[in-house]
Design a protein around this motif. Sequence first.
Motif, PDB file in Angstrom:
ATOM      1  N   GLU A   1       0.787  -1.145   0.150  1.00  0.00           N
ATOM      2  CA  GLU A   1      -0.005  -0.022   0.001  1.00  0.00           C
ATOM      3  C   GLU A   1       0.825   1.434  -0.021  1.00  0.00           C
ATOM      4  O   GLU A   1       0.550   2.099  -0.401  1.00  0.00           O
ATOM      5  CB  GLU A   1      -0.876  -0.101   1.472  1.00  0.00           C
ATOM      6  N   ARG A   2       1.965   1.298   0.683  1.00  0.00           N
ATOM      7  CA  ARG A   2       2.776   2.302   0.816  1.00  0.00           C
ATOM      8  C   ARG A   2       3.766   2.278  -0.420  1.00  0.00           C
ATOM      9  O   ARG A   2       4.621   1.546  -0.311  1.00  0.00           O
ATOM     10  CB  ARG A   2       3.605   2.502   2.018  1.00  0.00           C
ATOM     11  N   LYS A   3       3.694   3.258  -1.379  1.00  0.00           N
ATOM     12  CA  LYS A   3       4.601   3.286  -2.329  1.00  0.00           C
ATOM     13  C   LYS A   3       5.290   4.812  -2.552  1.00  0.00           C
ATOM     14  O   LYS A   3       4.369   5.735  -2.214  1.00  0.00           O
ATOM     15  CB  LYS A   3       3.867   2.903  -3.867  1.00  0.00           C
ATOM     16  N   VAL A   4       6.237   4.944  -3.191  1.00  0.00           N
ATOM     17  CA  VAL A   4       6.807   6.336  -3.454  1.00  0.00           C
ATOM     18  C   VAL A   4       5.990   6.842  -4.614  1.00  0.00           C
ATOM     19  O   VAL A   4       5.868   6.297  -5.611  1.00  0.00           O
ATOM     20  CB  VAL A   4       8.114   6.185  -4.012  1.00  0.00           C
ATOM     21  N   GLU A   5       5.289   8.121  -4.144  1.00  0.00           N
ATOM     22  CA  GLU A   5       4.780   8.923  -5.109  1.00  0.00           C
ATOM     23  C   GLU A   5       5.651   9.693  -6.458  1.00  0.00           C
ATOM     24  O   GLU A   5       6.479  10.304  -5.825  1.00  0.00           O
ATOM     25  CB  GLU A   5       3.545   9.907  -4.527  1.00  0.00           C
ATOM     26  N   ASN A   6       5.045   9.230  -7.686  1.00  0.00           N
ATOM     27  CA  ASN A   6       5.980   9.960  -8.660  1.00  0.00           C
ATOM     28  C   ASN A   6       5.252  11.582  -8.785  1.00  0.00           C
ATOM     29  O   ASN A   6       3.935  11.597  -8.810  1.00  0.00           O
ATOM     30  CB  ASN A   6       5.712   9.162 -10.006  1.00  0.00           C
ATOM     31  N   ARG A   7       6.024  12.544  -8.896  1.00  0.00           N
ATOM     32  CA  ARG A   7       5.457  13.814  -9.449  1.00  0.00           C
ATOM     33  C   ARG A   7       4.309  14.178  -8.233  1.00  0.00           C
ATOM     34  O   ARG A   7       3.176  14.345  -8.597  1.00  0.00           O
ATOM     35  CB  ARG A   7       5.074  13.856 -10.789  1.00  0.00           C
ATOM     36  N   PRO A   8       4.631  14.270  -6.910  1.00  0.00           N
ATOM     37  CA  PRO A   8       3.706  14.563  -5.972  1.00  0.00           C
ATOM     38  C   PRO A   8       3.030  15.776  -5.892  1.00  0.00           C
ATOM     39  O   PRO A   8       1.910  15.797  -5.436  1.00  0.00           O
ATOM     40  CB  PRO A   8       4.304  14.283  -4.681  1.00  0.00           C
ATOM     41  N   TYR A   9       3.536  16.670  -6.737  1.00  0.00           N
ATOM     42  CA  TYR A   9       3.088  18.075  -6.610  1.00  0.00           C
ATOM     43  C   TYR A   9       2.663  18.600  -7.829  1.00  0.00           C
ATOM     44  O   TYR A   9       2.068  19.709  -7.920  1.00  0.00           O
ATOM     45  CB  TYR A   9       4.046  19.102  -6.112  1.00  0.00           C
ATOM     46  N   THR A  10       2.535  17.688  -8.737  1.00  0.00           N
ATOM     47  CA  THR A  10       1.947  18.000 -10.355  1.00  0.00           C
ATOM     48  C   THR A  10       0.481  18.574 -10.203  1.00  0.00           C
ATOM     49  O   THR A  10       0.122  19.425 -10.921  1.00  0.00           O
ATOM     50  CB  THR A  10       2.048  16.795 -11.177  1.00  0.00           C
ATOM     51  N   ASP A  11      -0.440  17.843  -9.243  1.00  0.00           N
ATOM     52  CA  ASP A  11      -1.708  18.415  -9.311  1.00  0.00           C
ATOM     53  C   ASP A  11      -2.073  19.661  -8.453  1.00  0.00           C
ATOM     54  O   ASP A  11      -3.256  20.277  -8.537  1.00  0.00           O
ATOM     55  CB  ASP A  11      -2.644  17.424  -8.845  1.00  0.00           C
ATOM     56  N   LEU A  12      -1.029  20.184  -7.921  1.00  0.00           N
ATOM     57  CA  LEU A  12      -0.924  21.535  -7.108  1.00  0.00           C
ATOM     58  C   LEU A  12      -0.916  22.610  -8.059  1.00  0.00           C
ATOM     59  O   LEU A  12      -1.131  23.721  -7.599  1.00  0.00           O
ATOM     60  CB  LEU A  12      -0.019  21.374  -5.842  1.00  0.00           C
ATOM     61  N   ARG A  13      -0.373  22.457  -9.107  1.00  0.00           N
ATOM     62  CA  ARG A  13      -0.204  23.619 -10.099  1.00  0.00           C
ATOM     63  C   ARG A  13      -1.406  24.140 -10.427  1.00  0.00           C
ATOM     64  O   ARG A  13      -2.509  23.187 -10.952  1.00  0.00           O
ATOM     65  CB  ARG A  13       0.724  23.160 -11.184  1.00  0.00           C
TER      66      ARG A  13
END
Length: 249
Positions: free
Chosen positions: A23-35
Amino acid sequence: MKLHAYAILTAFLCLATGVAAQERKVENRPYTDLRPFHFGVLVGTHLQDLELLNAGPQLITGDDGQTVEKVVSADQDRWDAGFTVGVLAEARINTYLQFRVAPAMYFGTRHITFRNLTDLNANGEPTEQRQDLKTAYVSAACDLIAAGPRFNNHRPYVMAGINPMINLSGKDDDYLKLKRFDTFVEVGVGCDFYLPFFKLRPELKFMYSLTDCLDKNHVKKLKDQNMIMYTNSVKEAHSKMIALTFYFE
């Protein structure tokens, strides 16, 4: 008993650890949806269909001056494939809502079959005429996207919008001709996949024309009088598409 209890407890802990690790995975591009804005390109394929409303019996005046009744039916008896290319610009409204504008071009061909039910061939079957109705649409879809919460590196969503289109194709010597302008309503589903270097968004949507897209003035431009009964066999038409599109941001 204690040995069995320890074995069961160890197995349970290993299973729980494995599930937690999954369940715990490193998120790719974690801030892309905040733009506030996203830009990208799109490619895809689609299936085109034309919903035709036949006119029924019609009176045709021949070269000899006699008026006879003809019955001709028209149908696109299959979904025809095409392809789509374009660009996109997307604005973030809040955590779960986005507004997207996606100018694109839709290329395709519709195969129309006309069956003359009055004039039969030697086998007693209706005579047929066929037309390849080519289309090249320039569109500017305006869609509202409602996305769920992100889980690891994917995020599902639903979308709905309006897609006005300009038809760049059509010839005066065709049996049927479509209007220059049309407007589609579209609904669909998709999922964002966050990859290391970009975001991939496959989307499946259904599109339906809100207006009658048949050019009823086309019959006045026909030079071959034998084509009139085929052109007049249809009194209304609505376009339909099923589109599978891949967005790259």
